[in-house]
Design an enzyme around this catalytic site. Structure first.
Site, PDB file in Angstrom:
ATOM      1  N   GLY A   1      46.955  30.212  61.746  1.00  0.00           N
ATOM      2  CA  GLY A   1      48.008  29.126  61.473  1.00  0.00           C
ATOM      3  C   GLY A   1      47.483  28.401  60.449  1.00  0.00           C
ATOM      4  O   GLY A   1      46.608  28.472  59.639  1.00  0.00           O
ATOM      5  N   SER A   2      48.009  27.140  60.692  1.00  0.00           N
ATOM      6  CA  SER A   2      47.599  26.088  59.670  1.00  0.00           C
ATOM      7  C   SER A   2      46.432  25.435  59.552  1.00  0.00           C
ATOM      8  O   SER A   2      46.107  24.814  58.379  1.00  0.00           O
ATOM      9  CB  SER A   2      48.567  24.818  59.715  1.00  0.00           C
ATOM     10  OG  SER A   2      50.145  25.408  59.464  1.00  0.00           O
ATOM     11  N   THR A   3      45.642  25.650  60.386  1.00  0.00           N
ATOM     12  CA  THR A   3      44.322  25.238  60.274  1.00  0.00           C
ATOM     13  C   THR A   3      43.427  25.854  59.161  1.00  0.00           C
ATOM     14  O   THR A   3      42.651  25.395  58.371  1.00  0.00           O
ATOM     15  CB  THR A   3      43.495  25.586  61.390  1.00  0.00           C
ATOM     16  OG1 THR A   3      43.462  26.871  62.018  1.00  0.00           O
ATOM     17  CG2 THR A   3      43.892  24.580  62.700  1.00  0.00           C
ATOM     18  N   PHE A   4      44.059  27.259  58.830  1.00  0.00           N
ATOM     19  CA  PHE A   4      43.527  27.931  57.892  1.00  0.00           C
ATOM     20  C   PHE A   4      43.812  27.533  56.287  1.00  0.00           C
ATOM     21  O   PHE A   4      43.364  27.892  55.520  1.00  0.00           O
ATOM     22  CB  PHE A   4      44.019  29.453  57.921  1.00  0.00           C
ATOM     23  CG  PHE A   4      43.041  30.245  57.137  1.00  0.00           C
ATOM     24  CD1 PHE A   4      41.928  30.876  57.519  1.00  0.00           C
ATOM     25  CD2 PHE A   4      43.497  30.900  55.851  1.00  0.00           C
ATOM     26  CE1 PHE A   4      41.077  31.726  56.830  1.00  0.00           C
ATOM     27  CE2 PHE A   4      42.677  31.742  55.096  1.00  0.00           C
ATOM     28  CZ  PHE A   4      41.533  32.229  55.854  1.00  0.00           C
ATOM     29  N   LYS A   5      44.636  26.429  56.345  1.00  0.00           N
ATOM     30  CA  LYS A   5      45.146  25.944  55.231  1.00  0.00           C
ATOM     31  C   LYS A   5      44.095  25.075  54.358  1.00  0.00           C
ATOM     32  O   LYS A   5      43.990  24.908  53.279  1.00  0.00           O
ATOM     33  CB  LYS A   5      46.131  25.064  55.206  1.00  0.00           C
ATOM     34  CG  LYS A   5      47.659  25.676  55.409  1.00  0.00           C
ATOM     35  CD  LYS A   5      48.762  24.870  55.943  1.00  0.00           C
ATOM     36  CE  LYS A   5      50.011  25.741  56.267  1.00  0.00           C
ATOM     37  NZ  LYS A   5      51.197  24.785  56.481  1.00  0.00           N
TER      38      LYS A   5
END
Length: 579
Positions: free
Chosen positions: A305-309
């Site tokens: 999810g968004s931690t990969f952003k």
């Protein structure tokens, strides 16, 4: 008559010749055996006259970074019988079955078995072993041995691992560093007669064991205990399946803590850590044990999810396709080819800069950055950041990233990967990559092992780990740190803000497959101090009940962790205390 005598004489001569030839052959054979095979048969004779008993070596201890003992040894006994030396079978059977708490029929079968030495039971408590020795029963042997003992029971169970009945490592650090820890067994040789009975007044030959070396690791037992307590608390509060917390030094990859709850009791590793209401086959129980022993932080993958952003952000900045003040528009979705991909804010964020989009974790902003990079460039940075290979952590069973093949990746796949969906990664891989992007661009190797010490405490080996420099520029790394600090100061990670400390971080809420189940993983990753990271931590909450947003339930966990460990690690606040 004369013919008959001649014939008998011939027979006698032949017989005498045969006897002489046989004698000569026997002499030759005996001479051969005495001269050329003497050593071999001497060894065989000695083997028949000696009975060997093994003496297990003391396994090396595992110590935390401050020298606290995490794994050590406990003296136990092995009870055996020598059939030919037993004088009173019934007394032996009665005493052993009662003192060892064993079924009498089982003991009887082993006592009556004709063998050089028959083991009755191993890993017997020393007090019981001493009591059996006190009976002074002929034919009963009580040998002292070692059993692995873990003073903290469940603490860091999936990391430390445990040993089997032979004191050999099974999982975790115990098996990874087996060659350093195991030591060399000794033995006792006893002389016996042809019946296998020990000779009186014959001295035993003893070869002393060599103790294993001690392993010092980067885990700090105080941080590990606190991380485990926090993980247990949030698992209970949110009725989650599992919770993992990792704490690491992003500058060198030394892991301070890795908690995966529920843990299991290292001193009883074959007992399930939950109650089973139905009967299990041996295979079914083993499968459940294997699952219980898994270290989710390294053995399992998930959609981040968004931690990969943070990865998309770093690649976009490094490639120069985006800057802090670039403007975007979020109507609540982005259409890519034939797919309408939603933002978590259904009504949209409207007009925003890249920095603002990062602070509110806007999906369309990161989709646009991914599309600007393009498939070729995205794959270039995926490889450059180290995401296509394993981290090399010093624990067994590390899983690899599950990613689309480049030739199968279209714009839709690129768009979803850009905000952390449609592929899978391990928690340790994500934490390691983020560490490398915020520490100035140096890809580190996560690890526990620091050095090996002899039983006397002398350092005999210091482990070295690979570092790859230049995966991003220092300028890009500094910008990423600034953006993530803003996320915590006034963005989606504000629930991790601690007054007096500069903290950077990123939230994530990822939906598990299949999407129809509406099951989520909430996570948060944060580092401090933001301008010079000395500690980075991640929490992953699997299938929380009720509220599941990472910024709401995961960020406060890291805040509570940091409120306790930042002062403990003597990380200074951003302001000086007044006189």
């Amino acid at each position: 008559m004369k013919y008959q005598l001649t014939r008998n004489r011939r027979k006698i001569i032949i017989f005498c010749a045969f006897v002489m030839l046989t004698g000569i052959m026997l002499c030759i054979r005996v001479g051969y055996l005495m001269i050329f095979r003497a050593e071999h048969y001497s060894a065989l004779a000695k083997e028949q006259q000696e009975r060997e008993r093994s003496i297990k070596a003391a396994r090396g201890m595992i110590l935390d970074v401050n020298g606290n003992i995490i794994a050590t040894n406990k003296t136990v006994c092995t009870i055996s019988v020598i059939h030919n030396q037993i004088e009173d079978e019934e007394t032996v059977i009665k005493v052993l079955s009662e003192e060892l708490g064993m079924d009498e029929d089982t003991v009887r079968k082993r006592v009556k078995k004709v063998s050089a030495m028959e083991k009755i039971k191993s890993n017997v408590d020393k007090t019981i072993g001493d009591k059996i020795r006190g009976y002074d029963l002929a034919g009963v042997k009580v040998d002292e041995d070692y059993k692995r003992f873990y003073p903290y029971n469940e603490l860091a169970s999936t990391v430390i691992g445990f040993t089997g009945s032979d004191n050999q490592g099974i999982i975790g650090l115990e098996v990874k560093y087996e060659s350093w820890l195991k030591g060399i067994n000794g033995k006792i040789l006893t002389l016996t007669d042809a019946r296998g009975i020990e000779l009186e007044n014959a001295a035993e030959t003893r070869v002393d064991p060599v103790s294993g070396n001690n392993l010092r690791i980067s885990m700090d037992i105080n941080i590990q205990m606190y991380a485990g307590q926090l993980a247990e608390k949030v698992m209970e509060q949110k009725q989650a399946n599992r919770v993992s917390i990792i704490v690491m030094n992003p500058q060198n990859g030394e892991i301070m803590a890795m908690a995966n709850v529920p843990e299991f009791d290292l001193n009883n590793p074959y007992t399930l850590n939950y109650e089973v209401t139905t009967s299990l086959t041996t295979e079914e129980k083993q499968n459940l044990l294997n699952q219980m022993w898994r270290n989710e932080a390294i053995n399992d993958t998930y959609e981040p999810g968004s931690t990969f952003k943070i990865i998309t952000m770093s690649a976009g900045l490094e490639e120069g396709v985006v800057s802090l003040n670039d403007t975007f528009s979020c109507p609540g979705f982005r259409i890519v080819e034939d797919r309408r991909i939603k933002c978590h804010k259904v009504i949209g964020h409207g007009g925003e800069t890249f920095l603002e989009g990062a602070k509110v974790s806007c999906n369309p902003v990161f989709i646009d950055v991914g599309l600007r990079l393009g498939i070729d460039n995205y794959y270039k940075y995926f490889k450059q950041f180290g995401l296509l290979t394993k981290t090399g952590i010093d624990l067994p069973g590390e899983a690899a990233t599950i990613m689309h093949k480049k030739e199968n990746m279209g714009l839709v796949e690129l768009a979803t990967v850009s905000f952390g969906q449609s592929f899978q990664i391990t928690p340790i891989q994500l934490l390691t990559t983020i560490s490398s992007l915020i520490n100035g661009g140096n890809r580190v190797t996560p690890h526990f092992g620091l050095d090996v010490l002899s039983p006397d405490g002398e350092v005999i080996n210091t482990f070295e780990y690979k570092t790859t420099s230049g995966i991003v520029s220092e300028e890009t790394s500094e910008t990423v740190r600034y953006i993530l600090e803003q996320v915590v100061e006034s963005g989606s990670g504000k629930n991790a803000y601690i007054e007096g400390y500069s903290i950077g971080g990123k939230t994530a809420t990822s939906e598990k497959l299949p999407r129809s189940l509406n099951k989520y993983i909430s996570s948060f990753v944060a580092f401090a101090p933001a301008d010079d990271p000395q500690v980075i931590a991640m929490v992953i909450i699997d299938e929380p009940e009720g509220t599941y947003y990472g910024g709401t339930i995961a960020a406060p966990v890291i805040k509570e962790l940091y409120e306790n460990i930042l002062p403990y690690l003597e990380i200074p606040t951003d302001y000086a205390e007044s006189d």
